[in-house]
Design an enzyme around this catalytic site. Structure first.
Site, short mmCIF file in Angstrom:
data_model
loop_
_atom_site.label_atom_id
_atom_site.label_comp_id
_atom_site.label_asym_id
_atom_site.label_seq_id
_atom_site.Cartn_x
_atom_site.Cartn_y
_atom_site.Cartn_z
N LYS A 1 25.59 -12.20 -1.15
CA LYS A 1 25.15 -11.83 -2.50
C LYS A 1 26.16 -12.32 -3.54
CE LYS A 1 22.58 -7.86 -0.76
NZ LYS A 1 22.50 -6.41 -0.51
N GLN B 1 25.33 -0.84 -1.55
CA GLN B 1 24.91 -1.43 -0.28
C GLN B 1 24.64 -0.32 0.75
OE1 GLN B 1 24.33 -4.67 0.29
NE2 GLN B 1 23.82 -4.33 2.43
N ASP C 1 18.43 -3.23 -7.53
CA ASP C 1 17.93 -3.12 -6.16
C ASP C 1 16.50 -2.56 -6.15
OD1 ASP C 1 18.86 -3.79 -3.67
OD2 ASP C 1 19.89 -1.90 -3.29
N1 GUN Z 1 21.02 -2.99 3.23
C1 GUN Z 1 20.08 -3.72 3.84
N2 GUN Z 1 19.15 -4.12 2.96
C2 GUN Z 1 19.51 -3.62 1.76
C3 GUN Z 1 18.96 -3.71 0.44
O1 GUN Z 1 17.92 -4.31 0.18
N3 GUN Z 1 19.64 -3.08 -0.53
C4 GUN Z 1 20.78 -2.39 -0.27
N4 GUN Z 1 21.37 -1.80 -1.29
N5 GUN Z 1 21.32 -2.31 0.91
C5 GUN Z 1 20.69 -2.92 1.93
#
Ligand code: GUN
Length: 284
Positions: free
Chosen positions: A49, A93, A116
């Site tokens: 990311k 996350q 998100d």
């Molecule tokens: N962990 C796995 N997929 C995601 C996601 O789409 N968003 C977040 N915040 N954590 C994750």
């Protein structure tokens, strides 16, 4: 026709468009990613990311917090980020350590900074069909279906997995687009029967090789959301690719399918959040 859906290539093209869009903004959009503890999969996702943000010209910041942080201290960190003018998007996350409640933590993020799309406000807006920030993985799934011009209206779609992050929002998006949607979960007794009637299969169960070619309708479109680390260190999806690719019409690989597109969607959501903050019209 090529069976493989090139998620990596489509994501690259989207990042290029976003880069041009960011270059026209009066300031760099900013993303903060909060990681609690040292989950190895999270470390990889967060690195991807941050790298995508750099490539597109965003400012990004990783906030690594210890696994034993108190809920109160975590919420205080989110408060600080909510108050910062240079941060347009905040992502917590997942997974979080067991002592931290997930939804109330996500809901502590200012709605305007929920890139998100997992805030109760945004998930509720998705349910009612009002404009909302769409969660990144579900947005990626729909973008891949649209990129291959997969018809959705009137088609049978089966979503395997019912999480708040993927399964449920994907099902809502497909329903909005006119698909007949079946959502399977770990208690579903006959997964094969459900999968076999699907024109579109979205596999998001988190179980390697759960869906095999024998369970698919010939010619179906298969989107594999699973990213499972096997004992030998290799990545595998929820779909047994070797058997499925001989039956499916189109299929996403793992890696190189949904994953890169998900990251690009996060960047897109952050750019859109910055545009809203700056009072600029959204660029479709
Ligand atoms: N962990 C796995 N997929 C995601 C996601 O789409 N968003 C977040 N915040 N954590 C994750």
């Amino acid at each position: 026709m090529n069976t493989l859906i090139d998620g990596a290539g489509l994501a690259r093209a989207l990042r290029t468009r976003l880069h041009e869009q960011v270059a026209r903004l009066p300031r760099r959009p900013g993303l903060a990613v909060i990681v609690v503890g040292d989950n190895p999969a999270s470390a990889v996702y967060v690195r991807n990311k941050i790298r995508a943000c750099e490539e597109v010209g965003l400012m990004s910041e990783k906030i690594a917090l210890p696994a034993d942080i108190s809920e109160q201290a975590l919420l205080a960190q989110i408060d600080q980020l909510n108050a910062r003018a240079d941060i347009d998007g905040i992502l917590v996350q997942l997974p979080l350590p067991a002592h931290i409640p997930v939804q109330s933590t996500i809901d502590h993020v200012a709605v305007a900074k929920d890139v998100d799309g997992l805030h109760t406000h945004n998930l509720g807006a998705l349910l009612t069909g009002s404009p909302a920030v769409v969660p990144c993985t579900p947005a990626a799934v729909l973008a891949l279906l649209d990129a291959i011009e997969c018809p959705i209206r009137g088609r049978e779609a089966v979503v395997i997995g019912a999480s708040n992050v993927v399964g449920k929002p994907v099902a809502l998006l497909l329903l909005q687009r006119g698909a007949t949607v079946t959502v399977c979960n770990s208690k579903t007794t006959d997964l094969a029967a459900a999968a076999r009637r699907a024109d579109i299969v979205i596999a998001a169960a988190g179980r390697p090789g759960l869906i095999t070619g024998a369970m698919l309708k010939p010619g179906s479109v298969v989107i594999d959301v699973g990213i499972n680390r096997l004992a030998d260190g290799k990545l595998a999806g929820d779909v047994d690719f070797a058997s499925a690719c001989t039956v499916a019409g189109r299929i996403t690989p793992v890696p190189g399918g949904v994953g890169p597109m998900t990251v690009a969607m996060l960047v897109a959501n952050t750019v859109a959040a910055a545009e809203r903050t700056l009072g600029l019209p959204a660029i479709p």
